[in-house]
Design an enzyme around this catalytic site. Sequence first.
Site, PDB file in Angstrom:
ATOM      1  N   GLN A  23      -4.513  -5.121   7.009  1.00 13.96           N
ATOM      2  CA  GLN A  23      -5.513  -6.048   6.445  1.00 13.96           C
ATOM      3  C   GLN A  23      -5.433  -7.438   7.076  1.00 13.96           C
ATOM      4  O   GLN A  23      -5.994  -8.393   6.540  1.00 13.96           O
ATOM      5  CB  GLN A  23      -5.307  -6.176   4.924  1.00 13.96           C
ATOM      6  CG  GLN A  23      -5.486  -4.883   4.170  1.00 13.96           C
ATOM      7  CD  GLN A  23      -6.917  -4.355   4.214  1.00 13.96           C
ATOM      8  OE1 GLN A  23      -7.864  -5.092   4.503  1.00 13.96           O
ATOM      9  NE2 GLN A  23      -7.087  -3.075   3.948  1.00 13.96           N
ATOM     10  N   HIS A  49       0.876  -1.178   0.000  1.00 19.73           N
ATOM     11  CA  HIS A  49       0.000   0.000   0.000  1.00 19.73           C
ATOM     12  C   HIS A  49       0.915   1.230   0.000  1.00 19.73           C
ATOM     13  O   HIS A  49       2.018   1.184   0.550  1.00 19.73           O
ATOM     14  CB  HIS A  49      -0.832  -0.053   1.285  1.00 19.73           C
ATOM     15  CG  HIS A  49      -1.906   0.972   1.408  1.00 19.73           C
ATOM     16  ND1 HIS A  49      -1.655   2.271   1.767  1.00 19.73           N
ATOM     17  CD2 HIS A  49      -3.258   0.891   1.244  1.00 19.73           C
ATOM     18  CE1 HIS A  49      -2.804   2.941   1.824  1.00 19.73           C
ATOM     19  NE2 HIS A  49      -3.794   2.125   1.508  1.00 19.73           N
ATOM     20  N   LYS A  60     -10.453  -0.479  10.622  1.00 19.94           N
ATOM     21  CA  LYS A  60     -10.566  -1.688   9.807  1.00 19.94           C
ATOM     22  C   LYS A  60     -10.898  -2.907  10.660  1.00 19.94           C
ATOM     23  O   LYS A  60     -10.968  -4.021  10.177  1.00 19.94           O
ATOM     24  CB  LYS A  60      -9.266  -1.926   9.029  1.00 19.94           C
ATOM     25  CG  LYS A  60      -9.002  -0.836   7.981  1.00 19.94           C
ATOM     26  CD  LYS A  60      -7.780  -1.149   7.179  1.00 19.94           C
ATOM     27  CE  LYS A  60      -7.273   0.044   6.390  1.00 19.94           C
ATOM     28  NZ  LYS A  60      -8.065   0.338   5.198  1.00 19.94           N
TER      29      LYS A  60
HETATM   30  N1  PLP Z   1      -1.749  -0.592   4.687  1.00 12.64           N
HETATM   31  C1  PLP Z   1      -2.696  -1.329   4.115  1.00 12.64           C
HETATM   32  C2  PLP Z   1      -2.354  -2.726   3.658  1.00 12.64           C
HETATM   33  C3  PLP Z   1      -3.978  -0.820   3.956  1.00 12.64           C
HETATM   34  O1  PLP Z   1      -4.919  -1.562   3.383  1.00 12.64           O
HETATM   35  C4  PLP Z   1      -4.250   0.494   4.414  1.00 12.64           C
HETATM   36  C5  PLP Z   1      -5.575   1.093   4.200  1.00 12.64           C
HETATM   37  O2  PLP Z   1      -6.327   0.705   3.336  1.00 12.64           O
HETATM   38  C6  PLP Z   1      -3.226   1.214   5.027  1.00 12.64           C
HETATM   39  C7  PLP Z   1      -1.984   0.647   5.145  1.00 12.64           C
HETATM   40  C8  PLP Z   1      -3.451   2.594   5.553  1.00 12.64           C
HETATM   41  O3  PLP Z   1      -4.348   2.556   6.615  1.00 12.64           O
HETATM   42  P1  PLP Z   1      -4.882   3.919   7.262  1.00 12.64           P
HETATM   43  O4  PLP Z   1      -5.411   4.738   6.121  1.00 12.64           O
HETATM   44  O5  PLP Z   1      -5.961   3.465   8.202  1.00 12.64           O
HETATM   45  O6  PLP Z   1      -3.746   4.567   7.941  1.00 12.64           O
END
Ligand code: PLP
Length: 418
Positions: A215, A135, A238
């Site tokens: 995730q 991500h 999440k």
């Molecule tokens: N890492 C992964 C694998 C994610 O799916 C997400 C959000 O979709 C994030 C990091 C970032 O999470 P956040 O926006 O809650 O900080």
Amino acid sequence: MFNDNDTLTTKKAHRGIDQIRADFPILQTTVYGHPLVYLDNAATTQKPNVVLKAMDDYYKIYNSNIHRGVHYLSQKATDAFEVARRRVQEYINAKHEHEIIFTKGTTEAINLVASSFGKRYVKPGDTIMISELEHHSNIIPWQLMCEDRGASLKVIPINEKGELKMEAFDALLDETVKLVAVSFVSNTLGTVNPVKEIIEKAHARNIPVMLDAAQAIQHVGIDVQFLDVDFLAFSGHKMYGPTGVGVLYGKESLLNEMPPYQGGGEMIKTVSFEKSTYNVLPFKFEAGTPNVAEVIGLEVAINYINSIGLDFIREREQQLITYALGQLQEIDELRFIGEAAERAASISFLVGDTHPFDVGELLDKQGIAVRTGHHCTEPLMNIFKIPGTVRASFAFYNTEEEIDKLVKGVKKAAVLLG
Ligand code: PLP
């Protein structure tokens, strides 16, 4: 598999799916006259009544700032906040409660480590290893830090199924690598990475590992001591909790060596204009007033997950995934993106030559919420040479009936979009 502590994962939901769904008020919503079919759980999960009530109660009954007051309300709020820290500690089986740092989410937790670990341990010529599956939140903070420190990134490639090429990982692991930072589960493909193996191999060379568990935390039991992971990041929203709260777990020995990330109230011991000294863990990394209501909401979300049971959740979500894959593959025009042998609750696909946005819009008009686009994994989309995907992601409150509606909707979109 991810947890050697059986007691964490042996509970089962003893209630029917209708009763479970009734815990989530939003699941009763209609969209364009259709009952909502919510299949965007990887972006954020829905919140049960108990979480909403806990946050409401904080504001209505004992709203107060924490750690600073001797008065009744402040102590009650402080107690609730620190109970939440212990709940997170138990949930991931951390050795010490001061290894739990509250952040505003996974992104902030990763930025904290990138900045602070980078300042302490990374020099020009060093490298940080990530993977092609990451991500943006697990790419950009490392890129920023590398630019600052004169370091560079190494990237573990994937195969056509969307699995990490472990032989490439072995080859990339050399003395320049100061940290390996990979996702536990890919948000776009659902791939579950072999994190135990990654950690063991990195540790054999004394290289610490950070896991982005955004995730994973809601799908599998995570035992940080069993994994022996050095840093772990996840987000409350999440895992059926509120937005604005997340967690960084870090091993005490590393966190103690790392400089503060942000300055302000709470993180100091003494302040003078000449020189200030810093608070002990975890407060050293928690500058300013935290999101008190959200931390309290997260504690209740964890209690809720425990009452449903992670075993039940994992089993139910695997049933849903298997059912969805079986139904979707009957659609001739449909092509899966990512077919890892081991996967958690997300499925990405494309329908013929249609653009994912068009499919998403048509599904939306039928009350079906899926995510379309690059899912904050643009480099991964470039590797597959596609503009994005349609992603359906599941939670234990979804049903086979909802999957049937998705399949019907995708078939309709395939006809309408030619
Ligand atoms: N890492 C992964 C694998 C994610 O799916 C997400 C959000 O979709 C994030 C990091 C970032 O999470 P956040 O926006 O809650 O900080």
